[in-house]
Design an enzyme around this catalytic site. Sequence first.
Site, PDB file in Angstrom:
ATOM      1  N   ALA A  40      -2.061  -0.320  -1.123  1.00  0.00           N
ATOM      2  CA  ALA A  40      -1.245   0.324  -2.860  1.00  0.00           C
ATOM      3  C   ALA A  40      -0.050  -0.706  -2.968  1.00  0.00           C
ATOM      4  CB  ALA A  40      -1.192   1.655  -1.557  1.00  0.00           C
ATOM      5  N   ASP A  41       0.594  -1.507  -1.623  1.00  0.00           N
ATOM      6  CA  ASP A  41       1.396  -2.213  -1.573  1.00  0.00           C
ATOM      7  C   ASP A  41       0.781  -3.552  -2.598  1.00  0.00           C
ATOM      8  OD1 ASP A  41       1.920  -0.400  -0.112  1.00  0.00           O
ATOM      9  OD2 ASP A  41       3.832  -1.974   0.453  1.00  0.00           O
ATOM     10  N   MET A  42      -0.317  -3.656  -2.027  1.00  0.00           N
ATOM     11  CA  MET A  42      -0.868  -5.117  -3.126  1.00  0.00           C
ATOM     12  C   MET A  42      -1.277  -4.830  -5.061  1.00  0.00           C
ATOM     13  SD  MET A  42      -0.409  -7.004   0.007  1.00  0.00           S
ATOM     14  CE  MET A  42      -0.575  -8.486  -1.153  1.00  0.00           C
TER      15      MET A  42
END
Lengths: 404, 399
Positions: B160-162
């Site tokens: 999700a962060d990427m």
Amino acid sequence: MSSMESDGALAGLRVLDLANYRGGLCARLLADMGADVIKIEPPGGEAGRRIGPFVDNRPHRDRSLFFWFYNLNKRAVTLDLQRPAATAIVKRLASAADLIIENFAPGRLAELGLGWEVLEQVNPALILLSIAPFGQTGPYRDFRADDTVLAAEAGMLYVNGRPGHQPVRPLGLQAYHSASYFGAIAALCALFARDRDGRGQWIDLSMQEATAAAVEHVAGSYFGEGRIEPRRGTLHWSRYFRVGRCRDGYIMHCTLGDWTSLVEWVKADGKAQDLTEPQWDDVLYRAAHAEHLFDVLDEWVKDYTCEELLERAQALRLPYASVRPPEALFADEQLAARGYFVEVEHPELGRRFRYPGAPYCFGRSPWRVYRRPPLLGEHTGEVFGDELGLAADEMAALAAEGII
Amino acid sequence: MAPLPLAGIRVLDFTWVVAGPVATRLLADFGAEVIKLERKPGPPGSRQTGLQGDLHRNKRSIAVNMAHPRGVEIARRLAALSDVVIDNFSARVMRSWGMDYASLQAVKPDIICVSMSGLGHSGPRANYVSYGPTLQALSGFTLLMRDSSDAPVGYGYSYADMVGGYTGALATLMALRYRQRTGCGQFVDLAQFEALVSVIGPSLLEIAVNGRPSAPPYYRSQEMPAAPHGVYRCRARDDDDDRWIALSVQSQAEWERFVKVLETPAWSREPRFQTLYLRMKNQAELDRHIEEWTRAQVAEEAMALLQRAGIAAGVVNNGADLCARNPQLGAREFWGRVPLPDGSSTQVTGIPARLSRTPGTIRTPSPLIGSANEYVLGELLGYDAAARARLIDDGAVWA
């Protein structure tokens, strides 16, 4: 060129999309923001039209939901690039385009007479984005890969799953998606470079590299500490998250929130064991002893229902979450309040469908649905006739030869 | 050499953790001047190697106390000299400092503000705290990513962060294109939740249109039908028995070439494996036979054999395979190297998209917190040495 006025961030940008479903998200990201994207498909349609699921499970090239997702907001023409006459048409389109996106096998575009050297002559301001599984150079250049093989080769699989068991593959085609995001970013960067001197360039995008860059921690741990990141089951590599099991389903624990609130609650339930000891106040201690910590918390949550637990956690502002199916997104209050899902009209079917919507909300130049995904060859006449200026008899001749 | 594509773009960067820094790192790689506004003391651990080195390279850092009125004044003056202000806080934080879009328009009318909060700036959950793993749980990734144990497994990290980071960089570039054309800035409200949900689009369309319940994909092909398709255990190498190969066989021609690589074992001639339809129907038995073969093979050698026959196959690379031994990434010099102040150097993740004329570059290591104080306060904002010393004494800036 666009037949529809656009207030999108990329209005006026002209894109020829030669990519199939493996690179299809890239041009879609641009089309959603107002770029005029013309998808060029072979006369039978691109492979993505044959991939299911289909509307009402009835396979048809204009009913593939898979194709719909990757091609919303694009126009589509058919053109048999194997034929010399088609090459000339692409060159004419290229002379008025800003960007061409392609994901043929490396070297194939040049064989078709449309290599970078040729396109650069046709239009020095053109940007060519070539997306390939392993890029345009190197010993793997001609190797084949699908999304799963790419995820394997990029290190995206090895770290998901239980130790000793089979690595777990992502939901969705995330190697392709990572590459498409990188491609769109790179293409826009090339536009900024072009603003300075009017010249385009060729972008070599390796899906393996884009996917490797999309794995959060593997390279950092290896280069930083020489550590090969293992599979840890559901324990997140940061050691602050693990899946726990309630009476009726699963939740995601998180030990980064307000520890005092969490531990008081667990203690009140008589399940705190040693967690009341002061060393647990230190977030780094919690990470270092995560296995024990989550074992204690698992014992605690097992008598709750998910709803009971999450309601209370939310009231205490603890970042716990339910582990739920994608269906739940359609009933999600937050997505609903923000209007995430959008209705798209498909007049030829006499129906409207709910599509996933904007990944970002722009104040002035909004993400928009400009047009539903194109039927096969829907814009062939409009693009080649009205816009490129082919005469009706030329078009008829090309059609008779099966070129368009 | 041509200037970097984003040369001349200045980004005031309030982001932290992972998603936000990924977004601004991409902008920095392509030449934007990214100035991180940070607190001191910083998070524990080294900033210059490992993931932190990857996240913050090519950026500058100033250490400003936003709880001090003169710290806020510095931030506002710097915003007036910036093209983009980017944060990943929930809605109330930037507003409480007077650094929200409406306030910043007064000091820079064409400013672009990109806020990458977890759940967005509107809606009943606007102020909820979220992290990559919680967003993955809410979106369906965690529940549907399973192995044969049939309990949810999900990602071992924050994909999700990427995705949030890529989406943030893309949104910023799009807003800059809009400003280029119209002269107007704007506010971009990016919910990382929505960015993540968007990359499972095809699954959502199927639920919405056909009402078919979602199901774990396991290793069934999620694109062109294929069988065999999956990940198979290979022979141990150097006492490491965690070796696997991924492969995908779609067409009948590929199947015939695949069987030939395996030297046409008796099972491969059984009627139940003769068509794609039958192979998909009997996939479990098929997989068992194939794993008999792969268990006798070194993964790298099996991959070479299969690729030579035109079959999609790849090693399930671990960190060392990927970073130290992958022939392709090595030949393309994907991994970058950045010099450190002590004269040593560290390796970092490379830049996947290679622009022929103006490629992104890896120029400077992750900055020490506050290392650009003098440049920003002196050169950009015009505080002389005495004024800078006062700011430090007053606690508005950390030395």
